[in-house]
Design a protein around this motif. Structure first.
Motif, PDB file in Angstrom:
ATOM      1  N   ALA A  11     -26.131  10.318   0.362  1.00 44.37           N
ATOM      2  CA  ALA A  11     -25.312  10.733   1.724  1.00 44.37           C
ATOM      3  C   ALA A  11     -23.899  10.425   1.187  1.00 44.37           C
ATOM      4  O   ALA A  11     -23.473   9.452   0.407  1.00 44.37           O
ATOM      5  N   SER A  12     -22.920  11.166   1.927  1.00 45.02           N
ATOM      6  CA  SER A  12     -21.289  11.040   1.223  1.00 45.02           C
ATOM      7  C   SER A  12     -20.627  10.516   2.216  1.00 45.02           C
ATOM      8  O   SER A  12     -19.608   9.639   2.023  1.00 45.02           O
ATOM      9  N   GLY A  13     -20.978  10.629   3.560  1.00 40.61           N
ATOM     10  CA  GLY A  13     -20.259  10.099   4.868  1.00 40.61           C
ATOM     11  C   GLY A  13     -19.930   8.575   4.776  1.00 40.61           C
ATOM     12  O   GLY A  13     -19.074   8.115   4.792  1.00 40.61           O
ATOM     13  N   TRP A  14     -21.015   7.762   4.613  1.00 50.14           N
ATOM     14  CA  TRP A  14     -20.871   6.337   4.864  1.00 50.14           C
ATOM     15  C   TRP A  14     -20.358   5.869   3.541  1.00 50.14           C
ATOM     16  O   TRP A  14     -19.372   4.794   3.568  1.00 50.14           O
ATOM     17  N   PRO A  15     -20.612   6.216   2.289  1.00 52.17           N
ATOM     18  CA  PRO A  15     -19.850   5.776   1.403  1.00 52.17           C
ATOM     19  C   PRO A  15     -18.420   5.745   1.407  1.00 52.17           C
ATOM     20  O   PRO A  15     -17.447   4.890   1.034  1.00 52.17           O
ATOM     21  N   ILE A  16     -17.921   7.047   1.673  1.00 51.06           N
ATOM     22  CA  ILE A  16     -16.499   7.313   2.017  1.00 51.06           C
ATOM     23  C   ILE A  16     -16.000   6.487   3.112  1.00 51.06           C
ATOM     24  O   ILE A  16     -14.811   5.898   2.888  1.00 51.06           O
ATOM     25  N   ALA A  17     -16.777   6.150   4.097  1.00 50.90           N
ATOM     26  CA  ALA A  17     -16.142   5.299   5.184  1.00 50.90           C
ATOM     27  C   ALA A  17     -15.851   3.992   4.598  1.00 50.90           C
ATOM     28  O   ALA A  17     -14.871   3.022   5.050  1.00 50.90           O
ATOM     29  N   ALA A  18     -16.852   3.438   3.815  1.00 42.47           N
ATOM     30  CA  ALA A  18     -16.717   2.209   3.134  1.00 42.47           C
ATOM     31  C   ALA A  18     -15.483   1.925   2.163  1.00 42.47           C
ATOM     32  O   ALA A  18     -14.886   0.982   2.181  1.00 42.47           O
ATOM     33  N   VAL A  19     -15.360   3.102   1.488  1.00 44.34           N
ATOM     34  CA  VAL A  19     -14.133   3.177   0.670  1.00 44.34           C
ATOM     35  C   VAL A  19     -12.957   3.194   1.381  1.00 44.34           C
ATOM     36  O   VAL A  19     -11.931   2.521   1.021  1.00 44.34           O
ATOM     37  N   ALA A  20     -12.903   3.852   2.521  1.00 44.02           N
ATOM     38  CA  ALA A  20     -11.703   4.029   3.521  1.00 44.02           C
ATOM     39  C   ALA A  20     -11.465   2.362   3.940  1.00 44.02           C
ATOM     40  O   ALA A  20     -10.588   2.043   3.950  1.00 44.02           O
ATOM     41  N   GLY A  21     -12.399   1.567   4.307  1.00 45.74           N
ATOM     42  CA  GLY A  21     -12.193   0.373   4.609  1.00 45.74           C
ATOM     43  C   GLY A  21     -11.496  -0.546   3.779  1.00 45.74           C
ATOM     44  O   GLY A  21     -10.808  -1.282   3.509  1.00 45.74           O
ATOM     45  N   GLY A  22     -12.156  -0.252   2.132  1.00 46.39           N
ATOM     46  CA  GLY A  22     -11.614  -0.888   1.125  1.00 46.39           C
ATOM     47  C   GLY A  22     -10.076  -0.474   0.858  1.00 46.39           C
ATOM     48  O   GLY A  22      -9.220  -1.290   0.653  1.00 46.39           O
ATOM     49  N   VAL A  23      -9.777   0.680   1.426  1.00 42.38           N
ATOM     50  CA  VAL A  23      -8.398   1.125   0.863  1.00 42.38           C
ATOM     51  C   VAL A  23      -7.450   0.416   1.893  1.00 42.38           C
ATOM     52  O   VAL A  23      -6.295  -0.060   1.729  1.00 42.38           O
ATOM     53  N   VAL A  24      -8.159   0.294   3.225  1.00 39.95           N
ATOM     54  CA  VAL A  24      -7.277  -0.373   4.276  1.00 39.95           C
ATOM     55  C   VAL A  24      -6.964  -1.974   3.903  1.00 39.95           C
ATOM     56  O   VAL A  24      -5.860  -2.359   4.001  1.00 39.95           O
ATOM     57  N   LEU A  25      -8.026  -2.609   3.344  1.00 37.54           N
ATOM     58  CA  LEU A  25      -7.874  -3.772   2.889  1.00 37.54           C
ATOM     59  C   LEU A  25      -6.893  -3.927   1.743  1.00 37.54           C
ATOM     60  O   LEU A  25      -5.944  -4.775   1.450  1.00 37.54           O
ATOM     61  N   PHE A  26      -6.888  -3.104   0.713  1.00 41.39           N
ATOM     62  CA  PHE A  26      -6.144  -3.034  -0.512  1.00 41.39           C
ATOM     63  C   PHE A  26      -4.556  -2.942  -0.024  1.00 41.39           C
ATOM     64  O   PHE A  26      -3.424  -3.484  -0.291  1.00 41.39           O
ATOM     65  N   ALA A  27      -4.211  -1.737   1.008  1.00 39.29           N
ATOM     66  CA  ALA A  27      -2.923  -1.559   1.534  1.00 39.29           C
ATOM     67  C   ALA A  27      -2.455  -2.820   2.320  1.00 39.29           C
ATOM     68  O   ALA A  27      -1.181  -3.358   2.105  1.00 39.29           O
ATOM     69  N   ALA A  28      -3.415  -3.426   3.032  1.00 35.41           N
ATOM     70  CA  ALA A  28      -2.948  -4.489   3.686  1.00 35.41           C
ATOM     71  C   ALA A  28      -2.436  -5.700   2.797  1.00 35.41           C
ATOM     72  O   ALA A  28      -1.389  -6.502   3.022  1.00 35.41           O
ATOM     73  N   GLY A  29      -3.185  -5.963   1.543  1.00 36.70           N
ATOM     74  CA  GLY A  29      -2.781  -6.856   0.605  1.00 36.70           C
ATOM     75  C   GLY A  29      -1.489  -6.696   0.093  1.00 36.70           C
ATOM     76  O   GLY A  29      -0.354  -7.562  -0.224  1.00 36.70           O
ATOM     77  N   VAL A  30      -1.190  -5.232  -0.196  1.00 35.58           N
ATOM     78  CA  VAL A  30       0.137  -4.897  -0.810  1.00 35.58           C
ATOM     79  C   VAL A  30       1.264  -5.078   0.276  1.00 35.58           C
ATOM     80  O   VAL A  30       2.461  -5.827  -0.084  1.00 35.58           O
ATOM     81  N   ALA A  31       0.788  -4.781   1.445  1.00 36.96           N
ATOM     82  CA  ALA A  31       2.171  -5.027   2.404  1.00 36.96           C
ATOM     83  C   ALA A  31       2.132  -6.472   2.807  1.00 36.96           C
ATOM     84  O   ALA A  31       3.537  -6.986   3.066  1.00 36.96           O
ATOM     85  N   ALA A  32       1.252  -7.325   2.558  1.00 34.57           N
ATOM     86  CA  ALA A  32       1.458  -8.919   2.638  1.00 34.57           C
ATOM     87  C   ALA A  32       2.229  -9.110   1.455  1.00 34.57           C
ATOM     88  O   ALA A  32       3.309 -10.176   1.540  1.00 34.57           O
ATOM     89  N   ILE A  33       2.286  -8.748   0.364  1.00 36.69           N
ATOM     90  CA  ILE A  33       2.950  -8.973  -0.662  1.00 36.69           C
ATOM     91  C   ILE A  33       4.457  -8.656  -0.408  1.00 36.69           C
ATOM     92  O   ILE A  33       5.386  -9.356  -0.762  1.00 36.69           O
ATOM     93  N   VAL A  34       4.682  -7.748   0.031  1.00 36.40           N
ATOM     94  CA  VAL A  34       5.891  -7.023   0.186  1.00 36.40           C
ATOM     95  C   VAL A  34       6.708  -7.454   1.470  1.00 36.40           C
ATOM     96  O   VAL A  34       7.884  -7.973   1.259  1.00 36.40           O
ATOM     97  N   LEU A  35       6.016  -7.635   2.485  1.00 33.89           N
ATOM     98  CA  LEU A  35       6.579  -8.181   3.883  1.00 33.89           C
ATOM     99  C   LEU A  35       5.966  -9.402   4.351  1.00 33.89           C
ATOM    100  O   LEU A  35       6.761 -10.251   5.306  1.00 33.89           O
ATOM    101  N   GLY A  36       5.271 -10.088   3.672  1.00 34.06           N
ATOM    102  CA  GLY A  36       4.609 -11.517   4.107  1.00 34.06           C
ATOM    103  C   GLY A  36       5.796 -12.439   4.108  1.00 34.06           C
ATOM    104  O   GLY A  36       5.636 -13.483   4.938  1.00 34.06           O
ATOM    105  N   GLY A  37       6.742 -12.625   3.227  1.00 34.19           N
ATOM    106  CA  GLY A  37       7.717 -13.519   3.329  1.00 34.19           C
ATOM    107  C   GLY A  37       8.557 -13.852   4.554  1.00 34.19           C
ATOM    108  O   GLY A  37       8.999 -14.788   4.893  1.00 34.19           O
ATOM    109  N   ARG A  38       8.314 -12.778   5.448  1.00 33.58           N
ATOM    110  CA  ARG A  38       9.324 -12.791   6.532  1.00 33.58           C
ATOM    111  C   ARG A  38       8.333 -13.297   7.869  1.00 33.58           C
ATOM    112  O   ARG A  38       8.909 -13.426   8.863  1.00 33.58           O
ATOM    113  N   TRP A  39       7.013 -13.510   7.521  1.00 37.51           N
ATOM    114  CA  TRP A  39       6.125 -13.918   8.522  1.00 37.51           C
ATOM    115  C   TRP A  39       6.261 -15.241   8.845  1.00 37.51           C
ATOM    116  O   TRP A  39       6.067 -16.057   7.613  1.00 37.51           O
ATOM    117  N   PRO A  40       6.019 -15.824   9.890  1.00 35.05           N
ATOM    118  CA  PRO A  40       5.910 -17.244   9.865  1.00 35.05           C
ATOM    119  C   PRO A  40       4.432 -17.803   9.710  1.00 35.05           C
ATOM    120  O   PRO A  40       3.564 -16.835   9.504  1.00 35.05           O
TER     121      PRO A  40
END
Length: 218
Positions: A148-177
């Motif tokens: 099946a293709s649907g659920w593996p793609i959904a899991a990859v999408a979740g991984g992409v969200v976590l990757f983007a969150a990590g990058v966002a924290a690297i760039v913007l996290g210095g301003r957070w308390p």
């Protein structure tokens, strides 16, 4: 308007308040995105990703349904590591915060890689053989694998969200308390923030409370 040598316009005060509220909301939104990405991966990992049909002596083939967790055993561990890193981002500061955020981004990459390897036909057939008898697994024609293709793609999408969150924290996290700032004594927070310009701020705080800042002055 000028009080005590400090000028402050209403528009500027409202703009500063809006910016402060946005700065407080940003970490909460970021954490919600991390939770959503991790939850999507875990939910998708529990769904059926592949079905393997082994030929048998009976009228029907022996079918084995495999979930994402069966095909990619490292998914759960990667998600748990990502969640731990997301919480640790608020406990760390400076370079340590960036390092933890990088771990979070790497967890997102690991999730995507695990999904890609998990849906390979060879991997699905190999994992399915562990769920049937040796006579079925290694006898007769090779198994038929339906992925099946649907659920593996959904899991990859979740991984992409976590990757983007990590990058966002690297760039913007210095301003957070950080978490530790919530438990500091008020005098420690004032010391760390400095006392420059405190007189003008105190006057405006008194006005905001409806008090007369000139009361008691000679």
């Amino acid at each position: 308007m000028t009080i005590g040598g400090t000028s402050r316009s209403p528009a500027r005060g409202e703009g500063a308040g809006t910016t402060a509220r946005a700065a407080r909301r940003a970490p909460l939104i970021w954490l919600a995105c991390c939770a959503a990405g991790a939850g999507l991966v875990l939910f998708a990992a529990g769904r059926t990703w592949a079905t393997v049909a082994f030929p048998s002596a009976g009228p029907r083939p022996v079918q084995v349904a495999l979930t994402g967790a069966d095909l990619a055993a490292s998914l759960t561990a990667a998600v748990l590591a990502a969640l731990a890193a997301a919480v640790a981002v608020f406990a760390a500061r400076g370079i340590a915060r960036k390092a933890v955020a990088a771990v979070l981004a790497l967890c997102g990459i690991a999730i995507a890689a695990a999904c890609r390897n998990g849906v390979r036909v060879e991997n699905a057939a190999s994992v399915a053989r562990e769920h049937v008898t040796a006579a079925v697994a290694f006898g007769g024609a090779p198994p038929e694998v339906s992925v099946a293709s649907g659920w593996p793609i959904a899991a990859v999408a979740g991984g992409v969200v976590l990757f983007a969150a990590g990058v966002a924290a690297i760039v913007l996290g210095g301003r957070w308390p950080g978490l530790s700032s919530r438990f500091d004594r008020p005098d420690a927070r004032r010391t760390r923030g400095g006392r420059a310009g405190s007189g003008g701020r105190d006057l405006w705080d008194a006005i905001d409370r409806g008090e007369d800042p000139t009361a008691g002055q000679p």
